[in-house]
Design a protein around this motif. Structure first.
Motif, PDB file in Angstrom:
ATOM      1  N   ASP A 337       0.826  -1.201   0.000  1.00  0.00           N
ATOM      2  CA  ASP A 337       0.000   0.000   0.000  1.00  0.00           C
ATOM      3  C   ASP A 337       0.865   1.258   0.000  1.00  0.00           C
ATOM      4  O   ASP A 337       1.552   1.559   0.989  1.00  0.00           O
ATOM      5  N   PHE A 338       0.835   2.020  -1.094  1.00  0.00           N
ATOM      6  CA  PHE A 338       1.595   3.265  -1.175  1.00  0.00           C
ATOM      7  C   PHE A 338       1.066   4.311  -0.201  1.00  0.00           C
ATOM      8  O   PHE A 338       1.803   5.222   0.195  1.00  0.00           O
ATOM      9  N   ARG A 339      -0.175   4.184   0.203  1.00  0.00           N
ATOM     10  CA  ARG A 339      -0.727   5.138   1.175  1.00  0.00           C
ATOM     11  C   ARG A 339      -0.017   5.011   2.519  1.00  0.00           C
ATOM     12  O   ARG A 339       0.191   6.005   3.223  1.00  0.00           O
ATOM     13  N   GLU A 340       0.360   3.801   2.885  1.00  0.00           N
ATOM     14  CA  GLU A 340       1.117   3.606   4.122  1.00  0.00           C
ATOM     15  C   GLU A 340       2.502   4.235   4.021  1.00  0.00           C
ATOM     16  O   GLU A 340       2.988   4.849   4.984  1.00  0.00           O
ATOM     17  N   VAL A 341       3.132   4.090   2.873  1.00  0.00           N
ATOM     18  CA  VAL A 341       4.450   4.692   2.658  1.00  0.00           C
ATOM     19  C   VAL A 341       4.372   6.199   2.836  1.00  0.00           C
ATOM     20  O   VAL A 341       5.187   6.809   3.548  1.00  0.00           O
ATOM     21  N   GLU A 342       3.381   6.815   2.234  1.00  0.00           N
ATOM     22  CA  GLU A 342       3.231   8.263   2.344  1.00  0.00           C
ATOM     23  C   GLU A 342       2.887   8.685   3.764  1.00  0.00           C
ATOM     24  O   GLU A 342       3.451   9.651   4.290  1.00  0.00           O
ATOM     25  N   ARG A 343       1.977   7.957   4.382  1.00  0.00           N
ATOM     26  CA  ARG A 343       1.559   8.301   5.744  1.00  0.00           C
ATOM     27  C   ARG A 343       2.721   8.237   6.732  1.00  0.00           C
ATOM     28  O   ARG A 343       2.875   9.114   7.593  1.00  0.00           O
ATOM     29  N   GLU A 344       3.569   7.221   6.625  1.00  0.00           N
ATOM     30  CA  GLU A 344       4.617   6.996   7.611  1.00  0.00           C
ATOM     31  C   GLU A 344       5.900   7.776   7.329  1.00  0.00           C
ATOM     32  O   GLU A 344       6.655   8.069   8.255  1.00  0.00           O
TER      33      GLU A 344
END
Length: 390
Positions: A337-344
């Motif tokens: 999930d790229f959203r996790e990469v961005e979030r973290e």
């Protein structure tokens, strides 16, 4: 730090790159490195496969003088022809003046230290006898208060004896030998660096008295448990890669620890770091870790380098508070999930290097993978093994 990650196992592989990026090249590197810890040595600290004991793979080559130590530690063939040995003699030291402070005798098939007649060098501070056929240590008694560095890397030593008088040692290297027990070193109160890479040690023990030790390397042994490190209050680097450790524990006394290498063990979690508030670098690749929990790095806010590559982690979570993060290595997991990469990671201003190759992030859509990483993390300068063109 930048170069600290040189040669990580999966690391300097290619990523395929797009035309907007520079050509693939090896990751930037600089270590407290092999050469930092053995800075005066004339031969590379690597095995025949290029491994230097820390699971880094620098682009250099050396051949172990005693390769049987790696392939079969118990090997013995009574029918084999005798080893072609050259017993050391004075001729090896003809070029050294009597007042020399530094001697290097590397890869010369020396089997007898006594034959070198070293007692004439009364001012010696450092001696390197790496890659020879030495089985026992016999050093001049008059060196006791002067010798500071003793390098016996890659020999045939099975027992630590003969260093009782060397009370001024600060650096001692027994890597790539046949040592089974840590003994007869706890009188070396001035020791700051101690190396036992690739031996047969099964237990960490008898370290009382080494209160000035800042680095200890125990990689590639047979250790199953982290224990008996309490006396090492000044320890800054602990290298335990390639052992049989199943749990991170008994580290509460190591409050000055800045680097922990525990890759290639049998870990299923990274719990046990709560007292390491000064930890800056953690190498935990090639284990069986499945998740990063809220408590995993709760007290490790100074982390700059985090390597969790080659595990079984499916979610990138609970690292958003690591504001000083500079390098994030997470290849070969189950991240999707790229959203996790961005979030973290998006708010990490110092983040320059990320590795996400061989995750579903990359494998499911390799053509757009790099662009997606760049959109999520515009501040990074390197994605996998390829630098990003500014």
């Amino acid at each position: 730090m930048a170069d600290q990650a040189e040669g990580k196992d999966q690391a300097l592989e290619t990523n395929g790159g797009h035309e907007e990026d520079q050509e693939p090249q090896h990751a930037h590197i600089e270590l407290p490195s092999t050469d930092a810890s053995h800075s005066h040595s004339s031969a590379p600290l690597v095995s025949s496969s290029g491994w230097d004991g820390k699971l880094r793979m620098p682009p250099r080559h050396a051949v172990l003088t005693n390769p049987d130590i790696l392939s079969d530690p118990e090997y013995s063939d009574p029918e084999a022809p005798p080893v072609d040995e050259i017993e050391a003699d004075e001729d090896l030291l003809d070029d050294y003046p009597p007042d020399t402070e530094d001697i290097d005798l590397v890869h010369l098939r020396i089997s007898s230290i006594q034959a070198l007649k070293l007692e004439r060098f009364t001012n010696l501070k450092r001696i390197c006898l790496r890659q020879n056929a030495i089985t026992s240590i016999s050093l001049p008694a008059n060196w006791g208060e002067k010798l500071e560095e003793l390098d016996l890397y890659d020999n045939l030593i099975s027992s630590i004896k003969g260093i009782e008088n060397l009370t001024n040692l600060t650096n001692l290297d027994f890597s790539f030998n046949k040592i089974k027990h840590i003994k007869h070193v706890n009188h070396l109160h001035k020791l700051t660096q101690l190396y036992f890479v690739q031996n047969r040690i099964s237990r960490i023990e008898i370290l009382e008295g080494l209160e000035n030790l800042t680095t200890i390397e125990l990689g590639a042994n047979r250790i199953r448990e982290i224990e008996n490190l309490e006396p090492l209050h000044q320890l800054q680097e602990l290298w335990l890669g390639k052992n049989k450790i199943t749990e991170i524990k008994n580290l509460s006394a190591l409050t000055n620890l800045r680097l922990l290498d525990i890759k290639s063990n049998r870990l299923t979690s990274i719990d046990g770091l709560e007292d390491l508030t000064n930890l800056e670098e953690l190498y935990a690749s090639h284990n069986a870790i499945t998740e990063i929990t809220p408590s995993t790095f709760a007290n490790n806010s100074k982390l700059r380098v985090l390597d969790i590559s080659n595990n079984q982690i499916s979610r990138l979570a609970n690292i958003s508070h690591l504001k000083d993060l500079e390098e994030m290595w997470a290849s070969s997991n189950k991240l999707a999930d790229f959203r996790e990469v961005e979030r973290e990671l998006a708010d990490k201003e110092n983040l320059e290097t990320v590795y996400f190759e061989m995750n579903p992030l990359q494998l499911s859509a390799p053509a757009v993978y790099r662009n997606k990483v760049r959109l999520a993390l515009p501040q990074v300068k390197q994605i996998d093994a390829t630098f990003v063109r500014v």
